[in-house]
Write a protein that holds these residues in place. Sequence first.
Motif, mmCIF file in Angstrom:
data_model
loop_
_atom_site.group_PDB
_atom_site.id
_atom_site.type_symbol
_atom_site.label_atom_id
_atom_site.label_comp_id
_atom_site.label_asym_id
_atom_site.label_seq_id
_atom_site.Cartn_x
_atom_site.Cartn_y
_atom_site.Cartn_z
ATOM 1 N N GLY A 45 16.429 12.060 23.431
ATOM 2 C CA GLY A 45 16.791 12.108 22.018
ATOM 3 C C GLY A 45 17.342 10.786 21.494
ATOM 4 N N ILE A 46 17.068 10.509 20.244
ATOM 5 C CA ILE A 46 17.501 9.239 19.674
ATOM 6 C C ILE A 46 19.026 9.198 19.507
ATOM 7 C CG2 ILE A 46 17.065 9.980 17.285
ATOM 8 C CD1 ILE A 46 16.469 6.434 18.654
ATOM 9 N N VAL A 47 19.626 10.352 19.286
ATOM 10 C CA VAL A 47 21.078 10.372 19.143
ATOM 11 C C VAL A 47 21.748 9.939 20.441
ATOM 12 C CG1 VAL A 47 23.088 11.841 18.740
ATOM 13 C CG2 VAL A 47 21.009 12.143 17.368
ATOM 14 N N ASN A 48 21.183 10.394 21.527
ATOM 15 C CA ASN A 48 21.689 9.988 22.828
ATOM 16 C C ASN A 48 21.587 8.463 22.997
ATOM 17 O OD1 ASN A 48 22.370 10.568 25.749
ATOM 18 N ND2 ASN A 48 20.414 9.534 25.970
ATOM 19 N N VAL A 49 20.457 7.929 22.579
ATOM 20 C CA VAL A 49 20.244 6.488 22.708
ATOM 21 C C VAL A 49 21.230 5.716 21.829
ATOM 22 C CG1 VAL A 49 18.572 4.644 22.249
ATOM 23 C CG2 VAL A 49 17.823 6.774 23.337
ATOM 24 N N ILE A 50 21.460 6.225 20.646
ATOM 25 C CA ILE A 50 22.384 5.558 19.731
ATOM 26 C C ILE A 50 23.818 5.629 20.259
ATOM 27 C CG2 ILE A 50 23.430 5.708 17.429
ATOM 28 C CD1 ILE A 50 20.633 6.729 16.467
ATOM 29 N N ASP A 51 24.253 6.844 20.533
ATOM 30 C CA ASP A 51 25.672 7.031 20.869
ATOM 31 C C ASP A 51 26.048 6.581 22.271
ATOM 32 O OD1 ASP A 51 25.856 8.120 18.412
ATOM 33 O OD2 ASP A 51 26.105 10.203 19.079
ATOM 34 N N ARG A 52 25.145 6.776 23.197
ATOM 35 C CA ARG A 52 25.549 6.513 24.581
ATOM 36 C C ARG A 52 25.006 5.219 25.138
ATOM 37 N NH1 ARG A 52 23.753 11.177 28.032
ATOM 38 N NH2 ARG A 52 25.110 10.279 29.626
ATOM 39 N N LEU A 53 23.992 4.651 24.473
ATOM 40 C CA LEU A 53 23.403 3.450 25.039
ATOM 41 C C LEU A 53 23.603 2.223 24.146
ATOM 42 C CD1 LEU A 53 21.846 2.464 27.463
ATOM 43 C CD2 LEU A 53 19.721 3.089 26.318
ATOM 44 N N LEU A 54 23.065 2.276 22.937
ATOM 45 C CA LEU A 54 23.088 1.078 22.098
ATOM 46 C C LEU A 54 24.445 0.800 21.466
ATOM 47 C CD1 LEU A 54 19.588 1.466 20.399
ATOM 48 C CD2 LEU A 54 20.227 -0.030 22.302
ATOM 49 N N SER A 55 25.285 1.811 21.401
ATOM 50 C CA SER A 55 26.601 1.583 20.805
ATOM 51 C C SER A 55 27.531 0.788 21.709
ATOM 52 C CB SER A 55 27.277 2.925 20.475
ATOM 53 O OG SER A 55 26.570 3.560 19.448
ATOM 54 N N GLU A 56 27.178 0.744 22.986
ATOM 55 C CA GLU A 56 28.053 0.052 23.943
ATOM 56 C C GLU A 56 27.378 -1.215 24.439
ATOM 57 O OE1 GLU A 56 30.916 1.324 24.746
ATOM 58 O OE2 GLU A 56 30.604 3.218 23.652
ATOM 59 N N PRO A 57 28.178 -2.231 24.749
ATOM 60 C CA PRO A 57 27.578 -3.397 25.404
ATOM 61 C C PRO A 57 26.928 -2.959 26.722
ATOM 62 C CG PRO A 57 29.857 -3.837 24.748
ATOM 63 C CD PRO A 57 29.617 -2.370 24.533
#
Length: 438
Positions: free
Chosen positions: A379-391
């Motif tokens: 899911g894109i939300v997972n990618v946003i919140d857990r991956l791309l939001s963090e260095p």
Amino acid sequence: MLPSTLTSLLVPLFNLLIPGRLDEPSPQSQSQSQPQQLKFELRHLHAVSQDAQVIFSDVPPRTPSTQSNAHQPQDDTYTIRTRTISSFRPPSFEAFTQARTRSARFGQSELLDWDEDEVISPDVESRQTLLELAKMTNNAYVWPDDGAWYDLGGRWNISYPFGWEPDADGFRGHVFATPDNKTVVLAIKGTSAGMFGSGGPTVKKDKINDNLLFSCCCARVDWSWSTVCGCYRGGWKCDQNCVEDALIGESLFYPIGTNLYNNLTYMYPDSTMWIIGHSMGGALASLLGATFGAPSVAFESPGERMAAARLHLPSPPSTHHITHVYHSADPIAMGTCNGVLSSCALAGYAMEARCHLGKSIFYDTVSNLSWTVDIRTHGIVNVIDRLLSEPWPPSIEAGREVPEPKSEDDCVECYSWEFGDFPTSRRRLDTAGSRCGS
Ligand SMILES: *[C@@H]1O[C@H](CO)[C@@H](O)[C@H](O)[C@H]1NC(C)=O
Ligand SMILES: *[C@@H]1O[C@H](CO)[C@@H](O)[C@H](O)[C@H]1NC(C)=O
Ligand SMILES: *[C@@H]1O[C@H](CO)[C@@H](O)[C@H](O)[C@H]1NC(C)=O
Ligand SMILES: CC(=O)N[C@H]1CO[C@H](CO)[C@@H](O)[C@@H]1O
């Protein structure tokens, strides 16, 4: 009530990933100079009606959202860093279509005089930029108020947009534009919904499309499966012409995307266009990017290289203006969601394609974050919140913001299959709706 075939997917790509000649500034030089930033606002919603008309609607300025939607962004403007790259455009869409037809119908390849262009592209090596693009692809459920349709100046008429019901699985998305209209972004939401259980009248058709596009041979998983086309020839043999015919015959998704893109370039003739999407929408974004030379960014897209070849898309000298972003725990993007007991197979899908066009920014979340392979990480939300939001630590260590984009030159898929000319001997057609072999 949705464009059934559309819903599904997309796909394209070329057989060859030719080493690019992009003159990209090095990450160092970018960070020294002031990055160029663009600000976007949501301009249109697009949806496709059953008769494949492309429909636009205006987004009312800053209306408080009436529907509660978990994915609704708080803010509808986005900031993005850009850079200049080169990309290749066919001389015209007509010439492209003609070359494609010659290849598909007559097996002739025609050389296209691709035009090399300097285009402004999103800076895909900026984490913040990827994050914002990912949010744009996610933002596909904004509900327009009645009466807020975009005035198309009489260029074409607007009809009621099917496909925006919250549970409808249509081809849908948004068009964003900078206030000066110099850059316009087509954001396509994929239709993974049907895949994970939510129903809808088009699920069956979508499944056929997905299986045509992303399986090796008509979704022949084992003897117990009914395949989506009759190209399986026993053993590990698959008739190549048959799979191509089935794909070109059944897949409306790509033509709808090209129509939409053509419509947008008509509306914004002097603008730079970008195409972005998630999942199937990402595969379509890449396919369209390969077709039109527009910078494209796809998140968690299934491998679309095989489908591009099967669709006979003429291959530009470089596809490096296409960027994929995905991670190792997503079985759809990795092409591992197959096998009789996989969650995809249990849902009736065979997601076997694994090779992507262009360059990929690949996050090994399984190794570095100890994520388990799970379809829910798609899911894109997972990618946003857990991956791309963090260095991303491994990149930081290497002095970068995101993993280095690389082309998937050594990628192999469907290796156990033998594709070739295996005309049917009026063998049992193990599928309904087979268009091959009869
Ligand atoms: C749009 O629809 C209206 C009424 O239905 C019609 O009068 C007009 O000619 C149409 N315009 C175009 C461009 O088709
Ligand atoms: C940008 O395009 C929109 C149509 O989408 C138009 O209404 C607007 O006037 C344009 N703005 C500029 C600055 O050209
Ligand atoms: C993730 O990457 C960072 C930086 O390379 C490294 O320090 C860390 O140990 C890695 N974590 C795991 C679980 O491998
Ligand atoms: C101007 C333009 O390209 N219009 C096209 C928009 O899309 C519809 C179908 O989706 C076409 O019929 C129009 O010709």
